[in-house]
Design a protein around this motif. Structure first.
Motif, PDB file in Angstrom:
ATOM      1  N   ARG A  71       0.447  -3.490   4.574  1.00  0.00           N
ATOM      2  CA  ARG A  71      -0.551  -2.989   3.622  1.00  0.00           C
ATOM      3  C   ARG A  71      -1.939  -3.271   4.162  1.00  0.00           C
ATOM      4  O   ARG A  71      -2.264  -4.427   4.482  1.00  0.00           O
ATOM      5  CB  ARG A  71      -0.363  -3.668   2.261  1.00  0.00           C
ATOM      6  CG  ARG A  71      -1.117  -2.982   1.142  1.00  0.00           C
ATOM      7  CD  ARG A  71      -1.015  -3.797  -0.110  1.00  0.00           C
ATOM      8  NE  ARG A  71       0.084  -3.425  -0.981  1.00  0.00           N
ATOM      9  CZ  ARG A  71       0.097  -2.333  -1.761  1.00  0.00           C
ATOM     10  NH1 ARG A  71      -0.922  -1.510  -1.732  1.00  0.00           N
ATOM     11  NH2 ARG A  71       1.107  -2.103  -2.553  1.00  0.00           N
ATOM     12  N   GLU A  72      -2.711  -2.207   4.255  1.00  0.00           N
ATOM     13  CA  GLU A  72      -4.063  -2.312   4.808  1.00  0.00           C
ATOM     14  C   GLU A  72      -4.885  -3.355   4.052  1.00  0.00           C
ATOM     15  O   GLU A  72      -4.780  -3.460   2.821  1.00  0.00           O
ATOM     16  CB  GLU A  72      -4.746  -0.935   4.660  1.00  0.00           C
ATOM     17  CG  GLU A  72      -5.943  -0.743   5.554  1.00  0.00           C
ATOM     18  CD  GLU A  72      -6.625   0.578   5.261  1.00  0.00           C
ATOM     19  OE1 GLU A  72      -7.815   0.687   5.522  1.00  0.00           O
ATOM     20  OE2 GLU A  72      -5.958   1.505   4.754  1.00  0.00           O
ATOM     21  N   ASP A 144      -9.087  -3.750  -1.267  1.00  0.00           N
ATOM     22  CA  ASP A 144      -8.703  -4.919  -0.462  1.00  0.00           C
ATOM     23  C   ASP A 144      -8.714  -6.197  -1.311  1.00  0.00           C
ATOM     24  O   ASP A 144      -8.868  -7.290  -0.796  1.00  0.00           O
ATOM     25  CB  ASP A 144      -9.610  -5.062   0.776  1.00  0.00           C
ATOM     26  CG  ASP A 144     -11.073  -5.318   0.403  1.00  0.00           C
ATOM     27  OD1 ASP A 144     -11.408  -5.234  -0.809  1.00  0.00           O
ATOM     28  OD2 ASP A 144     -11.866  -5.604   1.301  1.00  0.00           O
TER      29      ASP A 144
END
Ligand code: DHE
Length: 520
Positions: A71-72, A144
């Protein structure tokens, strides 16, 4: 539950010799590869809980992609080099399978989870910055999993810190605006000091939480949980647990998920929405609840004392309904709420003083009442709500409960915002196609007067005003997204700050002053 797990695995057909064998294989892979971060019981660790309730909006195909590629902007690595594609598919099915039994998460577990990062008793007397502490914005960047604290005059970040995974719902501010509380879908509650710009303490109040509310006196944080079925009360000072109330109907036979909890400062109570039983609760938070009754009308006192279900600290008043209601809007006096009916076609008005439904509003197209706002039109108080399945906003008279107007929009919306110092309401078409524009509605004419497209092709949504209402801050929901500042009178862009999917932003003053144009 077992049958459901088996059905999920059977859907893989060729992948599994038998569902049980597949389950065992997935369990072994899970223990070897995932348990170290996500917990051996899937309840979470440094990584989030891997339960269908917590992954709700992620489809199995997407889960497999995350397992394969990572996952970024998180610590989640990709496993495509370590696991075969069918093992990844099995794991994805496994984490989407409910646990065989409701996990235990009571006073002991909650207390043990509490982690202090700074001393709650030794807080600096003044802010560490020169900006107006009441005009700060707290911006949740869900891309994020970070939070940015923004100076609301210069639109410059004062701090940016990592949050728990997947914060959801509006953060809640202490009455003086100094502290802010967040909750993650995994049930972690975080207390942050906006003067010192640091996290003070965290406590996990549930396994799968919905939202939090802070009592009007700033002393109690209430947490609504889907897993387990509880309302948890935490001491807002140090987030230690005060009480766990199991959500059950009046007979005690049916247990219910807790959909949401709301503060009702003017009533000195929390209002609690229950998903699975036809009741809503009013929970009084004062140490000496009888004091609460003074000043309320007689019918209210009578209704409340008759309906009191649980006495002692945090007494629960049950309000019986014809069906469970969800997604509440409150009128500015907190006398009435409007909840969404199960079929999504009606709003039901519940008068909290008399403790019963008093009206129904025909609202087809799944109204999103939780995003409703109030404003004055022709000298009368109105509310407006977007619809999740219809390109329209409904405007409702808060005295007669009549729908005054349906304003057609280019698509279904999610969020809505206004401010007492501007005649304009800003709506998005978050659920539409395309969903990159915002509609500005004049509350005097109830007409759309302007359409803005902050970033063509990228989702636009969620607006919040500065404390004086002069500027509107808009989110571009994209990993390469932005917070776009507009002049709220001329609609000209003033500034653009790059951000990672800024889901929501919250102005301290508007929240603590209970501005009618924003959520509380
Ligand atoms: Fe939310 C607020 C419920 C999906 C972003 N959302 C809320 C609140 C509730 C709620 C009860 C009010 C809580 C509060 O602020 O105290 N949300 C639900 C759902 O039931 C639903 C439809 C399904 C679910 O997955 O739980 C849902 N919500 C979403 C999303 O998919 C969104 C767009 C992205 C995300 O972060 O999950 C989303 N919800 C938000 C945001 C708020 C919110 C940004 C705060 C709005 C505000 O301005 O106060």
């Amino acid at each position: 539950m077992r049958r459901l797990a088996a059905a999920v695995l059977l859907a893989f057909g060729a992948l599994a010799a038998s569902p049980a064998a597949a389950d065992d294989a997935a369990q072994r892979i899970y223990e070897a590869e995932c348990a170290v971060c996500h917990g051996k019981d899937r309840l979470g660790g440094i990584g989030p809980a891997l339960l269908p309730e917590n992954l709700g909006r992620l489809r199995r195909g997407e889960a497999a992609k995350v397992i394969a590629s990572g996952r970024e902007a998180t610590q989640m690595p990709g496993f495509s080099g370590r696991l075969a594609p069918e093992e990844i598919e099995r794991l994805a099915a496994f984490v989407m399978t409910p646990l065989p039994a409701m996990p235990r998460w009571e006073m002991g577990e909650i207390a043990a989870s509490r982690t202090l990062f700074a001393d709650p008793d030794r807080r600096p007397a003044a802010p560490r910055f020169a900006a107006d502490p009441l005009n700060l914005f707290v911006v949740v960047e869900s891309g994020d999993h970070h939070v940015t604290v923004l100076d609301g005059e210069r639109f410059e970040p004062l701090a940016r810190f990592p949050s728990r995974f997947a914060l959801h719902g509006g953060p809640k501010f202490s009455p003086d605006g100094r502290f802010v509380y967040f909750v993650s879908r995994d049930g972690w509650v975080t207390k942050y000091d906006l003067y010192a710009l640091e996290v003070v303490v965290e406590t996990r109040a549930g396994i799968n939480a919905r939202n939090i509310a802070l009592s009007g006196d700033g002393k109690v944080v209430a947490v609504a949980n889907y897993l387990p079925h509880t309302l948890v009360l935490l001491d807002a000072h140090d987030l230690s647990p005060m009480k766990v109330i199991e959500a059950r109907d009046a007979r005690g036979t049916t247990s219910s998920r807790v959909s949401a909890v709301y503060q009702a400062a003017r009533r000195k109570s929390f209002i609690v929405a229950l998903k699975d039983v036809p009741e809503l609760w009013e929970v009084f938070y004062e140490e000496d609840p009888p004091k609460v009754y003074a000043g309320f009308v007689h019918s209210y006192e009578k209704g409340m004392t008759e309906g009191l279900a649980e006495k002692g600290r945090f007494p629960v008043r049950r309000i019986r309904l014809d069906e469970p209601l969800d997604d509440f809007f409150f009128d500015p006096a907190y006398r009435n709420l409007v909840g969404s009916s199960r079929d999504g076609g009606r709003g039901v008005v519940v008068n909290l003083d008399v403790g019963r439904p008093i009206a129904a509003i025909d609202l087809p197209g799944l109204p999103h009442l939780g995003s409703g706002i109030a404003f004055e039109h022709d000298g009368r108080w109105m509310m407006a709500t977007p619809h999740l399945k219809e390109g329209a906003l409904s405007v409702i008279d808060l005295e007669t409960w009549a729908v005054v107007k349906r304003i057609a929009t280019p698509g279904p919306g999610f969020f809505l915002r206004g401010h007492q110092n501007t005649p304009y309401v800003w709506a998005d078409v978050f659920m539409g196609k395309p969903n990159d524009s915002l509609q500005i509605i004049d509350t005097r004419s109830l007409e759309i007067v302007r359409t803005l497209t902050p970033s063509p092709g990228k989702t636009a949504g969620h607006v919040e005003f500065t404390r004086d209402g002069r500027y509107a801050l808009v989110s571009v929901w994209d990993m390469e997204g932005a917070l776009v500042v507009y002049d709220a009178a001329t609609f000209e862009e003033v500034k653009r700050l790059p951000m990672k999917k800024p889901s929501g932003k919250y102005n301290v003053y508007n929240k603590i002053s209970l501005s009618p144009g924003t959520s509380h």
